[in-house]
Design a protein around this motif. Sequence first.
Motif, PDB file in Angstrom:
ATOM      1  N   UNK B  70       0.784  -1.126  -0.282  1.00 21.72           N
ATOM      2  CA  UNK B  70       0.168   0.281   0.375  1.00 21.72           C
ATOM      3  C   UNK B  70       1.002   1.468   0.165  1.00 21.72           C
ATOM      4  N   UNK B  71       1.809   1.299   1.038  1.00 22.37           N
ATOM      5  CA  UNK B  71       2.607   2.638   1.078  1.00 22.37           C
ATOM      6  C   UNK B  71       3.153   2.409   0.073  1.00 22.37           C
ATOM      7  N   UNK B  72       3.605   2.422  -0.689  1.00 22.51           N
ATOM      8  CA  UNK B  72       4.468   1.826  -1.918  1.00 22.51           C
ATOM      9  C   UNK B  72       4.311   2.787  -3.034  1.00 22.51           C
ATOM     10  N   UNK B  73       3.044   2.061  -3.009  1.00 22.64           N
ATOM     11  CA  UNK B  73       1.588   1.921  -3.813  1.00 22.64           C
ATOM     12  C   UNK B  73       1.055   3.518  -4.156  1.00 22.64           C
ATOM     13  N   UNK B  74       0.399   4.097  -3.163  1.00 20.99           N
ATOM     14  CA  UNK B  74       0.410   5.148  -3.156  1.00 20.99           C
ATOM     15  C   UNK B  74       1.401   6.148  -3.444  1.00 20.99           C
TER      16      UNK B  74
END
Lengths: 140, 338, 492
Positions: B70-74
């Motif tokens: 999630x973190x990297x995708x955002x």
Amino acid sequence: MQQFLKEWLKIRNMHLFFPYLIGTICAILFVIILIQRALRCKKEGTPFINFKGYHFFRENYDKVKLWGSVILFVLYIICLPILHFAWASVIFIFLFNVLFEMKPGKLFEAKSVLISAVIALVSSWGGWYLFFKVFNITLP
Amino acid sequence: MFNKKFIASVLVLVLCLTPVASAAVYDGQRVRIVIGSTAVSGDSYMVADIVNRYLQKYLKCSSKVDPIGANEAFATIRTAAPDGMTFMIFHDMTYLGVLFGSYGPEYDLENMVIGPRVGQNPGSCFAAKKNAPYKDMKELAEWLKADPSRTVRLSVELGSVSNLGFVIYYVWLKNTYGEEVANQMRFVLGGSTDTKLQQLWDNNADVIFGDYSSFLQYTADGVDEQLALKYVGILDKVPGREDLPVYGDMGITLDGKPVYFSKDFLIYLPKGTPDEVVAELDEAVAKMQADPDFQSDMAKMTYSGKTLLSKEAKEFIYGKRDSIKKLLSEAPNIEDLE
Amino acid sequence: MLLNIGLALLGTAIGIIFGAIPGMTATMAVAVFLPMTYAFQLVPALYLLLGLYVGGISGGLIPAILINVPGTPSSVCTGFDGYPMARRGESERALKIGITASFFGGMISLIVLAFLTPPLARMAIKFSAIEKFLIILFAMTVIAALSKGSMTKGVFAGFLGVLLSLCGELSMNNKMRMVPDFLKNELRSGFQLLPLLIGLFAIAQMFQEAEKGMQSNNLEEGVTVEGAQKFSFSDFKGQWVNVIRSSLFGTFMGILPGVGGSAASLIAYSQAKSFSKHPELMGKGAPEGLIASESSNNGLTGGALVPLLSLGIPGDATTAVLIGAFLLQGIQVGPLFIGQNPDIWNQILLALVVCNVLMFVVMFFPIKLISKVVKVRSARMYPVILLMCIVGAYATRSGVMFDVWCLLLFGVVGFVMNKIGLPTAPFLIGFILGGDLEKYFIEAVKGNNYNLAVFFQRPIALVIWALIALFLGYSIYDNMKGGALEKMGVKD
């Protein structure tokens, strides 16, 4: 103890428990290391802090190669997203090869530079082809 | 040998760099699809994988799903070039992360371009041990009410769809059965599905949250009593499983309306992505929706292939977010229920 | 069948390449090939993926032995003894010992998988967070074994590693700690293991060589490959207990969900040391340590499949990816899997046999060529290693540039640590185990009403405590003995 843990491991602050615990252990161990050193110094009669004759780097270290490799590494990472993997690698693997092959007196040798170029081309584009094209791995 | 390899590499490089003359944005391009999960066995990856195959077919591009979390995708959607060559496929966590406070306002939906919806997963659910004294979460409420000394421990993850499933149930319990009954429910901090299963087997939790398909095998007949599970509350209707207790059917309501909550998987693009890119995605998704193979692939995994074009998808997801925002403003902080 | 064997061969060979490239792992190999398996039926897909798994775990020994850079986290201990052997010119012998040990490890774990899966799975779920915490603690004791002569420094480095692993967000409550504000996006999920690992070893070594002028190769001065001791199967004489013990340790760690491959090889290594007749030679190029590390990490493969196929819970990171392969084919793995799919189950066992044999053949025979890498001069080798490290670091999370910066950062950290005399291996081990240590501690304490006594109440827990105490006592004794000998001027 039970109450102590219950308070510390509340969801609100459970993320801080281990950092404090491990941090404290580290601090204690550090003090022990200092005491051990102090004891040894006292026994051997050497001063506790002794910068005389202390070298961080080895004597006559290869300044060009060490600092050159650090600088090249930084530039390489900066160039990766701009030039993309294959091109940035060709350039920097070549430069790394040339840097590491430098000899005092005779900095660049035609044959050695040529070999560097071949290694750079083969490893960069070979790597790019293998990882990006064959294995479908995301590269810069 | 080196020379051959080298020449081959150069040839390939030249071929790849040659621009393909075409009006379409995606034709012949390489597309990176990031998802907000690092697991390749979860629904995020499974949906993205199926969708990826059909998008490749209809966009005529080569694409790859990168499970970066999630973190990297955002972060990727915030920083990637808005040319449509990088986009994210992810579920409701996209806005829930902001609503639960895990992510700052810079990650708001308003800072992304909303593409079409590509699918839904109705299977978010609660499961309990097979021999639990209640058959669903409505009975669970009655069971709690019958004896105020009884408690039930629900294991959920913080700041995710499972957190939401918990809050919806808690608020409904409080409004229907009163605060005392709601407070007989304890919150247990869960992790991955494996962690939660272990909590159940260790008797550290009574009811655990997860995905329909990941619990399926444990609910079958013939499973060791120690391992056996049953579904006690599922957030939406799973096609072909009309026997399961669905939130809305049990009378669990939100704002007076019965709750049917599916995870909606949308395409999210970086801010500033031109309309023609989104239009091309819409077109491909429309073809995908009409493809019977796509529908059967999704159905096989108990997902739904009901898509929405970007315009409706945007309206839909904004509406969904606003109603959940309202719910969360009424709900207690889950940390206080520990 | 021919197609299956072909795919297994392809998978094993590619897996070995992934394992051998620092920063790339078996998990990555399986994940990369997962989408391609959609085109196959389940059984051929499994041959390919299990080949990648077995190959990927085994390939890690190559760089560990040749350049002292563990190719995968589970081969951390392989370099402790493998690299000193290579420096003596015995690279070929070391590689062959490692490969043979890997093969035995794989086969022993396969036997366990084939015959004991249901009872072991039932036992595995009896291991709650309490026991897992203690097992992680047990694995940490290897730090004591590694830091001979400077126990305090080693333990200090180990705890620094643990501290560093805590940076970032605790996934249990989504709260950040120990992260400066300007890095809060990059460090939300903390430092990644692989960039740290290869930075600490490969890049730090590159800087060290650069400092020395890049003139040498990896051999000790005056040593030639030709004059060195050759491999023969009699190297395994007297090592069978070690092979079996280490393989079973690996298998057992694999069976426990949430206890990874690195813990397995760490525990096997420290056990090999405490049972060794010549513990003083361990870490200086004793085949024993190499055998322990490699047979345990391949023992993991069969073990990790036990809970996957009988409970639906993966035993390690790679088998977690394998679940995806089953799901893509519409098959649920769980408690009923073996009973409902006896054919697939038999095929999996057969595939593992095939893959282990292929791994052995593919690696054993060309090894003569590979072992010559030790003769390549540093100046030509490090640029290429660097290239591979960058690919590996960037691929850790499928494309995050911050991970490449970490590679450089930990290269510098490793260089400085070597300079000030802090050992890097304990630091790495602390980092690897730190996250799990915290997770299982919190889970165990919270799940048992905050009562610390639970750690001493369950029978399995007491057994692990006894092992920890025994081993720690032994290490401290050994350490003091070493110190005393040094004082008397005796060199070992």
